[in-house]
Write an enzyme that holds these catalytic residues in place. Structure first.
Site, PDB file in Angstrom:
ATOM      1  NE  ARG A  65      -0.327   3.356  13.442  1.00 22.92           N
ATOM      2  CZ  ARG A  65       0.285   2.242  13.034  1.00 22.92           C
ATOM      3  NH1 ARG A  65       1.598   2.117  13.171  1.00 22.92           N
ATOM      4  NH2 ARG A  65      -0.378   1.267  12.475  1.00 22.92           N
ATOM      5  CG  ASP A  99      -2.106  -0.956   1.047  1.00 22.13           C
ATOM      6  OD1 ASP A  99      -2.295  -1.453  -0.089  1.00 22.13           O
ATOM      7  OD2 ASP A  99      -2.800  -1.223   2.033  1.00 22.13           O
ATOM      8  CB  SER A 117      -5.121  -5.463   8.500  1.00 23.23           C
ATOM      9  OG  SER A 117      -4.499  -4.304   9.015  1.00 23.23           O
ATOM     10  CG  ASP A 154      -3.424   2.747  13.345  1.00 23.01           C
ATOM     11  OD1 ASP A 154      -3.247   2.996  14.554  1.00 23.01           O
ATOM     12  OD2 ASP A 154      -3.304   1.601  12.868  1.00 23.01           O
TER      13      ASP A 154
HETATM   14  N1  ARG Z   1      -7.128  -1.976  16.884  1.00 23.58           N
HETATM   15  C1  ARG Z   1      -5.810  -1.640  17.264  1.00 23.58           C
HETATM   16  C2  ARG Z   1      -5.690  -0.175  17.522  1.00 23.58           C
HETATM   17  O1  ARG Z   1      -6.492   0.569  17.067  1.00 23.58           O
HETATM   18  C3  ARG Z   1      -4.780  -2.121  16.291  1.00 23.58           C
HETATM   19  C4  ARG Z   1      -4.739  -1.444  14.965  1.00 23.58           C
HETATM   20  C5  ARG Z   1      -3.738  -2.137  14.132  1.00 23.58           C
HETATM   21  N2  ARG Z   1      -3.584  -1.642  12.842  1.00 23.58           N
HETATM   22  C6  ARG Z   1      -3.545  -2.459  11.785  1.00 23.58           C
HETATM   23  N3  ARG Z   1      -3.260  -1.942  10.652  1.00 23.58           N
HETATM   24  N4  ARG Z   1      -3.740  -3.724  11.897  1.00 23.58           N
HETATM   25  O2  ARG Z   1      -4.790   0.247  18.190  1.00 23.58           O
END
Ligand code: ARG
Length: 398
Positions: free
Chosen positions: A95, A14, A175, A124
């Site tokens: 992040r 991506d 993912s 995110d």
């Molecule tokens: N649900 C978790 C969070 O919001 C993990 C997100 C993970 N991101 C991903 N691209 N799988 O912190």
């Protein structure tokens, strides 16, 4: 002169496609920035070269592992941070780390815009964009997957049409996001929340059901920070890495849950965080020994709020900063050793000792040496129960 866009680059399909996609959509030059937060994949130089091969005018990589451990994982540990009592904030912590590096790169290169590869459905995107807004309000944000309709099929077609040096055939239905603090897996068959996770999903942990010898570990904390393991001095980064290996080998830290995203969706997530769970378990117990009762009770609420703020992308917010001050103060005396047995998917505390302990053997003991004056308890209870007694007289008519 063309505008410059700094892209948060992972090296995957991506964000590799994002480079050319952004250039096409905006006419901007793209600078790729990859940040190592301990995700344990390819080496950074390979990732850097790929960004250039995909059309980035410049590509930078940063080893942020120690910074991530010291400035993000350690505060989370001091806060015993578990969103919805279970999720140790793995992605939520990386992040803001990445945001700092993006903002620094944007300043260095004179970029006007920051880009990331998130969809419009997750947390995110919020963490990136609120983080950027908090550190550099003048920067614009774009998310090609969300804003320019860059679907997965289109991304694959784009990569193939442009001969990008990136694997498009390997179909990974999940993912995945991972770093030093743990791993998150979502989508695929897990979207049916009745489906159980399969062994294939896990890479940080062994199957806890496999019989094996237990591992006993002693973790030393100094003011809430892990400073030694089994008597050997360690940095926070080393502590997390060693416990990821040792607790992971015993299957500690597997989490399967449905959680509340900030955007309003409930989502199913499978996590592994062996080091984080072992450390939080030990730290919590040392707090039980060293933190005064009223402070400890109040801190539980603060810890929970801290976790929600960080989950919601408010790492750089004034409230989060103020709570950090409280949490640091509350950790002033959280020093000492915790002994744990790691086995069968659990980290079980079996011993604690501390020069800052508030546990007083002579007050607690039921044997000889007891200095607690039990005769005082009678009057104490009389007064403590007085409001209940008076209310009962009115409410029960007695
Ligand atoms: N649900 C978790 C969070 O919001 C993990 C997100 C993970 N991101 C991903 N691209 N799988 O912190």
């Amino acid at each position: 002169m063309a505008e410059k866009v700094v892209l948060a680059y992972s090296g995957g399909l991506d964000t590799s496609v994002c480079i050319g996609w952004i250039a096409e959509q905006t006419g901007a030059e793209v600078i790729a920035v990859a940040v190592d937060v301990g995700q344990d994949g390819e080496d950074l130089e390979t990732i850097r070269k790929r960004a250039l091969a995909c059309g980035a005018v410049e590509a930078e990589v940063a080893d942020a592992r120690a910074e991530f451990a010291d400035e993000y994982c350690v505060p989370a540990l001091k806060a015993n941070a578990l969103y919805q009592d279970r999720y140790p904030l793995v992605s939520s912590l990386s992040r803001p780390t990445i945001v700092k590096h993006l903002v620094a790169a944007a300043e260095k290169h004179g970029a006007t815009t920051v880009a990331h590869g998130c969809t419009g459905k997750g947390n995110d995107q919020v963490r990136f964009e609120v983080g950027i807004a908090s550190l550099a309000p003048e920067l614009k944000c774009i998310a090609p997957v969300r804003d320019y309709g860059m679907t997965r099929d289109k991304a694959i077609a784009f990569a193939e049409a442009n001969g990008l040096p990136i694997e498009t055939t390997k179909k990974n239905p999940y993912s995945i996001d991972q770093n030093l603090w743990g791993k998150a897996v979502e989508t695929g068959f897990l979207e049916d929340i009745w489906n159980g996770p399969i062994e294939d999903l896990y890479s940080y942990t062994q199957n806890p059901a496999t019989p094996r010898e237990p591992d006993e570990v002693v973790i030393t904390f100094t003011k809430g920070v892990p400073t030694a393991i089994d008597g050997k001095p360690v940095t926070p980064l080393e502590a997390i890495m060693e416990l990821n290996a040792r607790a992971g080998a015993q299957g500690v830290g597997r989490i399967d849950m449905v959680e509340d995203r900030l955007v309003g969706i409930k989502s199913r997530e499978v996590y592994e965080a062996p080091g984080a769970i072992a450390l939080i378990t030990a730290h919590q117990e040392l707090e039980n020994v060293t933190v005064e009762r009223e402070l400890a009770r109040f801190k539980r609420g603060v810890d929970q709020r801290w976790g929600e703020l960080v989950y919601d992308g408010l790492w750089f917010s004034p409230l989060k900063r103020a709570l950090d001050g409280f949490i640091d103060e509350a950790n002033e005396h959280v020093s000492g050793d915790v002994r744990m047995t790691l086995q069968g998917g659990r980290a079980v505390v079996t011993g604690r000792r501390s020069g800052e302990s508030l546990y007083d053997f002579n007050l607690a003991t039921y044997d000889t040496g007891d200095v607690f004056d039990q005769s005082l308890a009678k009057g104490f209870i009389e007064l403590f129960g007085l409001p209940s007694k008076i209310a009962a007289k009115r409410d029960l008519g007695k």
